[in-house]
Structure formats: structure tokens, C-alpha cells
Design a protein around this motif. Structure first.
Motif, PDB file in Angstrom:
ATOM      1  N   LEU A   1     -30.976  -3.158   7.043  1.00 41.08           N
ATOM      2  CA  LEU A   1     -30.248  -2.867   8.521  1.00 41.08           C
ATOM      3  C   LEU A   1     -28.823  -1.924   8.233  1.00 41.08           C
ATOM      4  CD1 LEU A   1     -30.863  -5.644  10.804  1.00 41.08           C
ATOM      5  CD2 LEU A   1     -31.861  -3.312  10.790  1.00 41.08           C
ATOM      6  N   GLY A   2     -28.267  -2.073   6.954  1.00 37.62           N
ATOM      7  CA  GLY A   2     -27.042  -1.424   6.767  1.00 37.62           C
ATOM      8  C   GLY A   2     -25.745  -2.043   6.807  1.00 37.62           C
ATOM      9  N   PHE A   3     -25.882  -3.505   6.669  1.00 40.27           N
ATOM     10  CA  PHE A   3     -24.691  -4.379   6.929  1.00 40.27           C
ATOM     11  C   PHE A   3     -23.800  -4.682   5.603  1.00 40.27           C
ATOM     12  CE2 PHE A   3     -26.803  -6.092  10.592  1.00 40.27           C
ATOM     13  CZ  PHE A   3     -25.834  -6.228  11.699  1.00 40.27           C
ATOM     14  N   ASP A   4     -22.571  -4.279   5.431  1.00 40.66           N
ATOM     15  CA  ASP A   4     -21.873  -4.523   4.259  1.00 40.66           C
ATOM     16  C   ASP A   4     -22.214  -5.858   3.594  1.00 40.66           C
ATOM     17  OD1 ASP A   4     -20.907  -1.951   4.366  1.00 40.66           O
ATOM     18  OD2 ASP A   4     -19.144  -2.583   5.447  1.00 40.66           O
ATOM     19  N   PRO A   5     -22.065  -6.082   2.403  1.00 40.08           N
ATOM     20  CA  PRO A   5     -22.263  -7.444   1.779  1.00 40.08           C
ATOM     21  C   PRO A   5     -21.509  -8.600   2.357  1.00 40.08           C
ATOM     22  CG  PRO A   5     -21.905  -5.881   0.019  1.00 40.08           C
ATOM     23  CD  PRO A   5     -21.794  -5.195   1.480  1.00 40.08           C
ATOM     24  N   LEU A   6     -20.170  -8.240   2.925  1.00 43.00           N
ATOM     25  CA  LEU A   6     -19.287  -9.162   3.563  1.00 43.00           C
ATOM     26  C   LEU A   6     -20.009  -9.593   4.809  1.00 43.00           C
ATOM     27  CD1 LEU A   6     -16.742 -10.825   2.892  1.00 43.00           C
ATOM     28  CD2 LEU A   6     -15.390  -9.234   4.086  1.00 43.00           C
ATOM     29  N   ALA A   7     -20.397  -8.569   5.441  1.00 41.47           N
ATOM     30  CA  ALA A   7     -20.994  -8.771   6.900  1.00 41.47           C
ATOM     31  C   ALA A   7     -22.250  -9.561   6.648  1.00 41.47           C
ATOM     32  CB  ALA A   7     -21.279  -7.659   7.666  1.00 41.47           C
ATOM     33  N   ALA A   8     -22.936  -9.354   5.734  1.00 42.31           N
ATOM     34  CA  ALA A   8     -24.322  -9.830   5.167  1.00 42.31           C
ATOM     35  C   ALA A   8     -24.245 -11.417   5.166  1.00 42.31           C
ATOM     36  CB  ALA A   8     -24.994  -9.374   4.290  1.00 42.31           C
ATOM     37  N   MET A   9     -22.977 -11.567   4.425  1.00 42.01           N
ATOM     38  CA  MET A   9     -22.512 -13.069   4.127  1.00 42.01           C
ATOM     39  C   MET A   9     -22.269 -13.950   5.254  1.00 42.01           C
ATOM     40  SD  MET A   9     -19.757 -14.734   1.344  1.00 42.01           S
ATOM     41  CE  MET A   9     -20.755 -14.212  -0.024  1.00 42.01           C
ATOM     42  N   ALA A  10     -21.383 -13.232   6.221  1.00 43.59           N
ATOM     43  CA  ALA A  10     -21.106 -13.841   7.520  1.00 43.59           C
ATOM     44  C   ALA A  10     -22.543 -14.100   8.330  1.00 43.59           C
ATOM     45  CB  ALA A  10     -20.014 -12.888   8.120  1.00 43.59           C
ATOM     46  N   LEU A  11     -23.199 -13.277   8.623  1.00 48.25           N
ATOM     47  CA  LEU A  11     -24.373 -13.447   9.146  1.00 48.25           C
ATOM     48  C   LEU A  11     -25.275 -14.723   8.652  1.00 48.25           C
ATOM     49  CD1 LEU A  11     -25.809  -9.853   9.973  1.00 48.25           C
ATOM     50  CD2 LEU A  11     -25.207 -11.673  11.458  1.00 48.25           C
ATOM     51  N   LEU A  12     -25.409 -14.889   7.309  1.00 46.36           N
ATOM     52  CA  LEU A  12     -26.060 -15.862   6.905  1.00 46.36           C
ATOM     53  C   LEU A  12     -25.436 -17.174   7.027  1.00 46.36           C
ATOM     54  CD1 LEU A  12     -28.391 -16.831   4.994  1.00 46.36           C
ATOM     55  CD2 LEU A  12     -27.067 -16.386   2.809  1.00 46.36           C
ATOM     56  N   GLY A  13     -24.163 -17.097   6.646  1.00 50.52           N
ATOM     57  CA  GLY A  13     -23.460 -18.468   6.857  1.00 50.52           C
ATOM     58  C   GLY A  13     -23.259 -19.066   8.240  1.00 50.52           C
ATOM     59  N   ALA A  14     -22.931 -17.982   9.222  1.00 45.70           N
ATOM     60  CA  ALA A  14     -23.208 -18.391  10.444  1.00 45.70           C
ATOM     61  C   ALA A  14     -24.412 -18.859  11.181  1.00 45.70           C
ATOM     62  CB  ALA A  14     -22.368 -17.161  11.316  1.00 45.70           C
ATOM     63  N   SER A  15     -25.344 -17.824  10.774  1.00 46.93           N
ATOM     64  CA  SER A  15     -26.865 -18.575  11.218  1.00 46.93           C
ATOM     65  C   SER A  15     -27.230 -19.866  11.046  1.00 46.93           C
ATOM     66  CB  SER A  15     -27.698 -17.224  10.562  1.00 46.93           C
ATOM     67  OG  SER A  15     -27.449 -16.058  11.205  1.00 46.93           O
ATOM     68  N   ALA A  16     -26.813 -20.326   9.649  1.00 49.02           N
ATOM     69  CA  ALA A  16     -27.127 -21.582   9.233  1.00 49.02           C
ATOM     70  C   ALA A  16     -26.294 -22.524   9.655  1.00 49.02           C
ATOM     71  CB  ALA A  16     -27.100 -21.502   7.266  1.00 49.02           C
ATOM     72  N   SER A  17     -25.093 -22.123  10.113  1.00 47.42           N
ATOM     73  CA  SER A  17     -24.035 -23.278  10.449  1.00 47.42           C
ATOM     74  C   SER A  17     -24.407 -23.529  12.076  1.00 47.42           C
ATOM     75  CB  SER A  17     -22.777 -22.619  10.327  1.00 47.42           C
ATOM     76  OG  SER A  17     -22.684 -22.526   9.182  1.00 47.42           O
ATOM     77  N   LEU A  18     -24.873 -22.222  12.834  1.00 42.99           N
ATOM     78  CA  LEU A  18     -25.101 -22.577  14.174  1.00 42.99           C
ATOM     79  C   LEU A  18     -26.247 -23.624  14.675  1.00 42.99           C
ATOM     80  CD1 LEU A  18     -25.415 -18.586  15.264  1.00 42.99           C
ATOM     81  CD2 LEU A  18     -23.813 -20.621  16.280  1.00 42.99           C
ATOM     82  N   GLY A  19     -25.822 -24.598  15.503  1.00 45.54           N
ATOM     83  CA  GLY A  19     -26.841 -25.725  15.757  1.00 45.54           C
ATOM     84  C   GLY A  19     -26.344 -26.774  15.083  1.00 45.54           C
ATOM     85  N   ASP A  20     -25.632 -26.767  13.888  1.00 50.50           N
ATOM     86  CA  ASP A  20     -25.351 -28.201  13.237  1.00 50.50           C
ATOM     87  C   ASP A  20     -24.663 -29.114  14.209  1.00 50.50           C
ATOM     88  OD1 ASP A  20     -24.911 -30.003  11.462  1.00 50.50           O
ATOM     89  OD2 ASP A  20     -23.617 -28.869  10.003  1.00 50.50           O
ATOM     90  N   ALA A  21     -23.447 -28.535  14.803  1.00 45.96           N
ATOM     91  CA  ALA A  21     -22.851 -29.282  15.916  1.00 45.96           C
ATOM     92  C   ALA A  21     -23.631 -28.946  17.273  1.00 45.96           C
ATOM     93  CB  ALA A  21     -21.449 -28.753  16.079  1.00 45.96           C
TER      94      ALA A  21
END
Length: 486
Positions: free
Chosen positions: A416-436
Motif C-alpha cells: 500500500l506504500g507505507f514506510d517501514p516505521l508506519a508498517a511496524m506501527a500498524l502491525l504492533g498496534a493491530s496485535a495490541s488492540l483488544g488485549d485490554a
């Protein structure tokens, strides 16, 4: 124990309890039959998680909701009942290991409480209220909130005991919170947001495991085929804005949602409920208690085993005379009772996650989301975060969600064109959402274990729903912003 005082023996309550199963069964049958009747194949992972959420909201016990939803989803995916039960049983071992750890933590917590340290703290705070309660109410309230935040942060990093501190710290302070008329839902949000923020941002303790050993490792492993190489300093940077969303959610909970006073019943302690000896902390007891904590931490870090650390700490307190040697079985049993619900739900949740994976429909769910996205980056970030939230609610564990999402999310984000840092943020946040906010999350279970010590804090209504709304919505918004600006 206040069980008899909290039981509602009224015929109306009994009738409600007897008939509660009927609408639940009817609802599950309606969901499943409707998908077949219209010829629409709803994704089995979606059906499984939705069923679990609905059953929990109907106040079905979480463990039963997890098992029922897992079987429903597995049958819908085409698995036989034997295959479904096999997938469930094959994954119980990991959950049982974690559950046993929490049982030992509970025993250590009860042993620590016998020292009188926390009762002394509660008495000191109560004394501050004094006769002129109005003049000191706010100061004590904010001191307690600060204590909960600091303890939550330390529990993931400096003294990595995860949720073990909650059943130790909270019960002696409930009377103080009741005198201050604090809404316990605000405390649940403080604990959940602070614990999540700590391991998502600070790269020590559990934070080192999540950021370096899981998030960074998966990014480099999957990203190698796409020329993506991430460094250790990128993970905290990627998660900074999503964590700011947790802070925003905490502030909304404390200053807006649950700022109004709330009254709870404060039962009078009976003679049987009072401790056999007054909570007086002698200097030697203080030294032994702090020493047991230090040794438990050393063993945990050296052997990477919270179970071993808690067991050694328990033995030190028993041998040293903090409680009588003959009382070891009673202390351990009290700890078992305190943590039994968490241990059982964690074990069952592992089986639930195994069935969810065995359906083979998590990848199709993400693939269908990718088709919906097209080439729209803004829509793509939103869909990825929402799907991640949905999956992690089912797993109840952000640590387990990263390896599942990484092989799909990273290629999609880079395409989709996201930078590496943005891609990491999406992955980390997507996996963390719902934990709490997940009914099966150790964070929400831990908050309930501490706040429901007197039976006045419902797991779903007072822990899961408040933490879901305040931790996840704020984090989702700020994670989307992170994806757009990084």
C-alpha cells in the motif's frame, strides 16, 4: 469472605438464572441458522469471535462462552466435532502452564499479605482521611491513582510480575476507595491502560519481550523478502503514538466517563473475617518480605520463569515465619481460590485460540479485508487496525497475535506504500488492540481479581466493557494517525 451476603436468594433472581440459557441457545441457533438459510458463508473466525462476545455480554461464564463459541466456529468451518475437540485439547498445554504460574503467583501474593505490609499501607492511607475527610479526599484519591499507575508500569518492566501485583495491592485498599466513592471502573481503566502502555513502549522486562523478541523479530523475519530491515530503536518509535492513545483513553476514563462518585456496600468485618493477629509490621518482617521479593525477582530473571520465582518467594516467607509452617496448605489454597478463575480462563483461551487457528479462516478474513481496501492507504490502515482488534479480542493476547498477523500485514502495508516505521506501527498496534478489553485477557482478568475481592465488581460490565471502550478506541485513533504521519 462475603459470599453469603452477596448471594441473591430471591425467587425472581432464581427464575432469571434458570431461564438465562434459553435466549442464549436461541441466539446461537439463530446466528448459525441464518447464515445457512441465506446461503452466505460467514467467515468462521468472525462467527467464533462474535459468538464469544455475545455470550459474554449475556453474562455466560467466560470459560463456557469460549468453549461454546469455539465449537460453533469449528463446526461452521467444516471441522468434525472430534477434530474441533482435538484442536482445542492440543492447545491447552500452553495455557495450563501459564495458568499454573498464576496459581503460584496467587499463593505468593497471599503469603506476602500475611506480613501485614499492605494492611499497614491501607491503614496509613485511611488515617490520612481523618476526621476532616473533605479536605484530604482529593489528595488521597490522586495519590492512589498515582500509586496504581506506578505499580502498573513497574510490573511490566522494573519488577516484571505482570498482573500479579493487582490481587496483592487492590483488596486492602477497596475500603479506602469506597470511602472516597471512587468508581472502580476508572481504576480498571487506569490499570489496563498503564500496563499496556508499559510493555508497548519501554523495552525492558515484558516490553523487551514484546518489542524486541516478538515485534522486531517478526518484522525482520517477514520483511527480509521485501528488503525491510528494522532496528531495535524503531520499535519504541513506532509504538509511541499508539501508546499516546492509551494515555488519552485513561484521561477520558478518569476525568469524564467515571469521574462521578459511585457508592459500594462496605460490609462490617465479622470476628471470623478479622485477621488472627493485628497488621503490625516488625522490622525483621519488613526485611524478610523485601528479601523474598528480591530473591523471587532474581530467580525469575535468571531462569526466565515467573513460576519458579514465585515458588521460591513463597518458600522463603514460609520458612522465615511470616506465616506458620503448618499454614502452608491454607495459604496456598487461598492463593488458588484467588487466581483460579484467571488460571482456568487462560487455559481455556489457549484451546479457543487453537480452534480459531484450526478453522483456517483467519488468512481469508485478512485477504478479504485487503480486497476491500484496494489501494487506499487511509482505508487500508483503518481496516487493518479494526481486523487486528477483532482477532486479538479472540486470542486475548497481543504477544500471540503478532506472529499470526505479521506474514499478512507487513506485505499488505508495504504494498500500500507505507514506510517501514508506519508498517511496524500498524502491525504492533493491530496485535495490541483488544488485549485490554478482551474477556479472556490477563489484564482484564487481573483487574477483576483485585477489584472484585468483595464481590462488587462484575468482570464483563465493570472491567471488559470500560477497558475496551477507553483503551482500544483511543489507541485505534492514534495508531491510524501514526500510520498516516510516520
Amino acid at each position: 469472605m462475603q459470599e453469603t451476603a452477596l448471594t441473591d436468594p430471591s425467587p425472581k433472581a432464581n427464575r432469571f438464572a434458570r431461564t438465562r440459557a434459553l435466549p442464549t441457545i436461541a441466539l446461537c441457533a439463530l446466528i448459525y441458522a441464518s447464515t445457512l438459510a441465506v446461503g452466505y458463508h460467514i467467515n468462521a473466525a468472525v462467527l467464533t469471535i462474535l459468538s464469544m462476545i455475545v455470550l459474554c455480554l449475556l453474562r455466560i461464564p467466560v470459560a463456557i462462552a469460549l468453549i461454546s463459541a469455539a465449537m460453533l466456529g469449528a463446526l461452521h468451518a467444516g471441522l468434525s466435532m472430534n477434530d474441533a475437540i482435538g484442536a482445542f485439547n492440543d492447545n491447552l498445554l500452553v495455557g495450563a502452564q501459564v495458568g499454573l504460574t498464576y496459581v503460584m503467583i496467587g499463593a505468593f501474593a497471599v503469603a506476602l499479605s500475611r506480613s501485614g505490609l499492605l494492611e499497614l499501607l491501607a491503614d496509613a492511607i485511611s488515617a490520612r482521611l481523618g476526621s476532616d475527610e473533605q479536605s484530604t479526599r482529593k489528595g488521597v484519591k490522586w495519590t492512589l491513582f498515582g500509586l496504581f499507575i506506578v505499580a502498573s508500569l513497574m510490573s511490566q518492566n522494573l519488577v516484571p510480575v505482570h498482573i500479579a501485583f493487582i490481587p496483592i495491592l487492590l483488596p486492602p485498599l477497596l475500603v479506602v476507595l469506597d470511602r472516597l466513592r471512587v468508581d472502580r471502573r476508572a481504576v480498571a481503566c487506569i490499570l489496563a491502560c498503564s500496563i499496556s502502555a508499559s510493555y508497548l513502549l519501554l523495552p525492558t522486562g515484558f516490553g523487551a519481550i514484546f518489542l524486541n523478541e516478538i515485534l522486531l523479530a517478526n518484522v525482520n523475519s517477514v520483511g527480509a523478502d521485501y528488503g525491510l530491515t528494522a532496528t531495535a530503536d524503531m520499535a519504541p518509535k513506532a509504538m509511541a503514538l499508539p501508546v499516546l492513545g492509551l494515555v488519552a483513553g485513561l484521561l477520558v476514563a478518569v476525568f469524564i466517563s467515571y469521574r462521578r462518585p459511585r457508592d459500594y456496600v462496605t460490609p462490617r468485618p465479622t470476628a471470623a473475617a478479622r485477621p488472627a493477629s493485628p497488621a503490625r509490621l516488625k522490622p525483621l518482617q519488613l526485611v524478610i518480605t523485601l528479601g523474598a521479593l528480591a530473591v523471587a525477582l532474581v530467580f525469575q530473571l535468571k531462569f526466565d520463569s515467573l513460576l519458579l520465582g514465585a515458588m521460591v518467594g513463597f518458600l522463603i516467607l514460609g520458612v522465615s515465619g511470616i506465616f506458620r509452617w503448618q499454614e502452608q496448605d491454607d495459604v496456598f489454597t487461598d492463593g488458588l481460590r484467588m487466581m483460579a478463575q484467571i488460571a482456568v480462563i487462560i487455559t481455556v483461551a489457549s484451546g479457543f485460540a487453537g480452534v480459531l487457528t484450526a478453522t483456517g479462516e483467519i488468512e481469508p478474513l485478512v485477504a478479504a479485508s485487503a480486497e476491500l481496501i484496494g489501494g487506499n492507504m487511509a482505508l487500508g490502515a483503518a481496516v487493518m487496525l479494526v481486523v487486528g482488534l477483532f482477532i486479538t479480542i479472540g486470542f486475548g493476547d497481543s504477544f500471540a497475535s503478532v506472529p499470526i498477523l505479521a506474514p499478512i500485514y507487513l506485505p499488505l502495508a508495504l504494498t500500500l506504500g507505507f514506510d517501514p516505521l508506519a508498517a511496524m506501527a500498524l502491525l504492533g498496534a493491530s496485535a495490541s488492540l483488544g488485549d485490554a478489553g478482551s474477556p479472556a485477557s490477563t489484564i482484564t482478568l487481573g483487574a477483576t481479581a483485585g477489584l472484585n475481592a468483595d464481590g462488587q465488581h462484575d468482570h464483563i460490565r465493570d472491567s471488559v466493557i470500560p477497558t475496551f471502550l477507553h483503551c482500544n478506541i483511543g489507541m485505534l485513533v492514534f495508531a491510524w494517525i501514526a500510520a498516516m504521519v510516520l
